[in-house]
Motif scaffolding. Structure first.
Motif, short mmCIF file in Angstrom:
data_model
loop_
_atom_site.label_atom_id
_atom_site.label_comp_id
_atom_site.label_asym_id
_atom_site.label_seq_id
_atom_site.Cartn_x
_atom_site.Cartn_y
_atom_site.Cartn_z
N GLY A 87 0.79 -1.22 0.00
CA GLY A 87 0.00 0.00 0.00
C GLY A 87 0.82 1.27 0.00
O GLY A 87 0.39 2.29 0.54
N GLU A 88 2.00 1.24 -0.59
CA GLU A 88 2.83 2.44 -0.68
C GLU A 88 2.72 3.03 -2.09
O GLU A 88 2.98 2.34 -3.08
N ARG A 89 2.34 4.29 -2.15
CA ARG A 89 2.21 4.96 -3.44
C ARG A 89 3.52 5.67 -3.79
O ARG A 89 4.05 6.44 -3.01
N HIS A 90 4.01 5.40 -5.00
CA HIS A 90 5.21 6.04 -5.50
C HIS A 90 4.98 6.50 -6.94
O HIS A 90 4.06 6.04 -7.61
N TYR A 91 5.86 7.38 -7.40
CA TYR A 91 5.76 7.95 -8.74
C TYR A 91 6.82 7.37 -9.68
O TYR A 91 7.93 7.08 -9.27
#
Length: 384
Positions: free
Chosen positions: A130-134
């Motif tokens: 559940g970690e959002r990265h770009y």
């Protein structure tokens, strides 16, 4: 004439200029506006021999609403697991009047994409981290060149005209762009450099042939109908770049668009108000060649309000297409799996709610007043 031809054509110049440079930009469905376009980058209905129309077109949109078929999956946004693409596209366009009817065009496109997700960086919850990265991709996209021809003499025919165009899309944009992905590996404790998603690659790696049809029909002093039809045949099947999971290569798909609208010429000199509709998308199967590889086919239908303004040979245009229907159709691979297993298979894709498009064009060169006489010349002079 019962209306001023030059008055209307000057205003619609900016309208079709915007049409032909902004199409094909809807999100995760791989319709990147910077990598494909028609050959008719400017409406040359009033572009005489030796004249040049040069312009810049900027487009921005955010895609985040997920669809399977035409069914939206609102839980993706509610749970915060949606994929978000921020797309910025900048085109430099030049159209040259070879004769009063034949014209040549070229577009130099640049793009900047930002994509954020969880599933690419450790997985969506509850099973993922559940970690959002770009991830990001930017640079030169696929250059387009082409030519078009007006079917009727624009000097003799003052009520309507239609043009056909033929062009090429060159694979100049990087199609194997890489960036950093987090939480990779069996224990999700690795950071890896890998190819970014197809939807944010600056180019598609394919050689394309474009055909288009555009036209104006002036129905009164204040109303003009405009149409634009476009199809790009990508003769390259796949571009040799494996997807991040290595299951298949990226496809170089065909693309299509259709636009129809009406411009109201206001009593304010140089100002036009536009309203129309558009259909744009990527098919499951290409017209020529194979259709293998990974693609997200689909299409969007939009309503499109806009304004255009002409002053001193400058044309300014702003439109905001608003999506009213989106459909992520079965891909070629989806259809094969469905046929082999007997179970219906369809992937998802994220679409934008709307697109912001702004363009500025300037016309120069040639002898622009050579064939303008009487009140028509007075209108051009008064509006400057």
């Amino acid at each position: 004439m019962y209306f001023n031809y030059f008055k209307v054509s000057l205003l619609t110049l900016g309208l079709i200029f915007c049409f032909s440079t902004e199409i094909l930009a809807q999100g995760c469905v791989a319709i990147r506006g910077g990598s494909s376009c028609s050959t008719g980058f400017g409406n040359v209905f009033n572009l005489s021999k030796g004249e040049v129309l040069a312009g810049i077109n900027y487009r921005h949109f955010k895609s985040f609403r997920h669809f399977r078929g035409d069914h939206e999956e609102p839980h993706r946004v509610e749970q915060g697991t949606e994929v978000i693409n921020y797309s910025n596209l900048l085109d430099f366009n030049v159209t040259y009047g070879i004769t009063n009817r034949l014209y040549a065009t070229a577009t130099l496109p640049f793009v900047h994409f930002d994509r954020s997700s969880m599933y690419e960086h450790g997985g969506n919850p509850p099973n993922g981290l559940g970690e959002r990265h770009y991830t990001t991709a930017y640079g030169l996209a696929d250059i387009r060149v082409g030519a078009g021809y007006w079917l009727f003499d624009p000097i003799e025919n003052h009520s309507y005209n239609y043009a056909v165009g033929l062009g090429f899309k060159l694979p100049t944009g990087k199609h194997d762009y890489t960036d950093t992905f987090y939480n990779q590996g069996p224990d999700r404790d690795e950071t890896r450099e890998a190819v970014v998603d197809q939807s944010i690659q600056p180019g598609d790696g394919g050689f394309g042939i474009t055909v288009d049809f555009q036209g104006n029909h002036f129905v009164s002093d204040h109303f003009v109908m405009s149409t634009f039809l476009y199809y790009m045949l990508n003769v390259t099947e796949t571009n040799g770049v494996l997807t991040r999971n290595g299951n298949s290569e990226f496809s170089s798909p065909d693309q299509f668009a259709a636009l129809l609208g009406v411009t109201y010429i206001s009593n304010l000199k140089g100002l036009g108000i536009y309203f129309g509709g558009r259909l744009e998308g990527v098919p499951s199967s290409d017209l020529i060649g194979g259709s293998e590889g990974y693609r997200r086919p689909g299409y969007a239908v939009s309503l499109e309000p806009g304004l255009n303004f002409a002053k001193n040979n400058f044309i300014f245009n702003l439109t905001v297409p608003i999506a009213i229907y989106r459909n992520r159709i079965q891909s070629y691979a989806d259809k094969l799996i469905t046929q082999q297993t007997g179970e219906f298979r369809i992937g998802d894709a994220a679409f934008a709610d709307y697109l912001i498009n702004f363009s500025v064009a300037y016309k120069f060169g040639g002898n622009q007043q050579k064939e303008i006489e009487g009140s028509e010349l007075e209108f051009i002079n008064d509006s400057n």
